[in-house]
Design a protein around this motif. Structure first.
Motif, PDB file in Angstrom:
ATOM      1  N   VAL A   1       0.846  -1.084  -0.052  1.00 11.37           N
ATOM      2  CA  VAL A   1      -0.048   0.164  -0.131  1.00 11.37           C
ATOM      3  C   VAL A   1       0.802   1.176   0.025  1.00 11.37           C
ATOM      4  O   VAL A   1       1.774   1.424   0.843  1.00 11.37           O
ATOM      5  CB  VAL A   1      -0.871   0.165   1.206  1.00 11.37           C
ATOM      6  N   TYR A   2       0.563   1.930  -0.877  1.00 10.93           N
ATOM      7  CA  TYR A   2       1.538   3.377  -1.166  1.00 10.93           C
ATOM      8  C   TYR A   2       0.779   4.499  -0.521  1.00 10.93           C
ATOM      9  O   TYR A   2      -0.404   4.727  -0.924  1.00 10.93           O
ATOM     10  CB  TYR A   2       1.902   3.631  -2.571  1.00 10.93           C
ATOM     11  N   TYR A   3       1.476   5.229   0.295  1.00 15.59           N
ATOM     12  CA  TYR A   3       0.908   6.488   0.995  1.00 15.59           C
ATOM     13  C   TYR A   3       1.689   7.589   0.774  1.00 15.59           C
ATOM     14  O   TYR A   3       2.860   7.860   0.534  1.00 15.59           O
ATOM     15  CB  TYR A   3       0.972   6.354   2.518  1.00 15.59           C
ATOM     16  N   CYS A   4       0.719   8.608   0.228  1.00 10.07           N
ATOM     17  CA  CYS A   4       1.171   9.991   0.244  1.00 10.07           C
ATOM     18  C   CYS A   4       1.398  10.693   1.472  1.00 10.07           C
ATOM     19  O   CYS A   4       0.376  10.685   2.216  1.00 10.07           O
ATOM     20  CB  CYS A   4       0.377  10.713  -0.889  1.00 10.07           C
ATOM     21  N   GLY A   5       2.337  11.465   1.784  1.00 17.19           N
ATOM     22  CA  GLY A   5       2.652  12.185   2.931  1.00 17.19           C
ATOM     23  C   GLY A   5       3.176  13.643   2.657  1.00 17.19           C
ATOM     24  O   GLY A   5       3.971  13.487   1.587  1.00 17.19           O
TER      25      GLY A   5
END
Length: 120
Positions: free
Chosen positions: A92-96
């Motif tokens: 799962v790729y998260y943007c921050g």
């Protein structure tokens, strides 16, 4: 105060490519840094790539030469171009992002994530 929405995840075969997008909205005065993180099952979330407001980028060793992070400042959006994908990229790729909020101080915000699956 800041909302991040990721898109572009999906299923891709090994060696394929995918581009993730992260759009930020809200009471944004400025962006100090935005980045992409990923978390595979049973593993800790790790930094994949980040970019500062001055354009300085950094990448995890595992993705150097394959992934590219780039901004579209007019849209408050950051992209992650992922090439030569491997099964180990599945996560799962998260943007921050570290944002300066109008009338306030800097703070870090997260999106809800988008699934990337690399499989034949």
């Amino acid at each position: 105060q800041v909302q991040l929405v990721e898109s572009g995840g999906g299923l891709v075969q090994p060696g394929g490519s995918l581009r993730l997008s992260c759009a930020a909205s809200g009471s944004i005065f400025g962006i100090n840094r935005m980045g992409w993180y990923r978390q595979a099952p049973g593993k800790q979330r790790e930094l994949v790539a980040s970019i500062t407001s001055s354009g300085i980028t950094n990448y995890a060793d595992s993705v150097k030469g394959r992934f590219t992070i780039s901004p579209d400042n007019d849209k408050n959006t950051v992209y992650l171009q992922m090439n030569t994908l491997k099964p180990d990229d599945t996560a799962v790729y998260y943007c921050g992002g570290d944002f300066r909020v109008i009338g306030g101080t800097s703070a870090y915000y997260w999106g809800q994530g988008t699934q990337v699956t690399v499989s034949s």
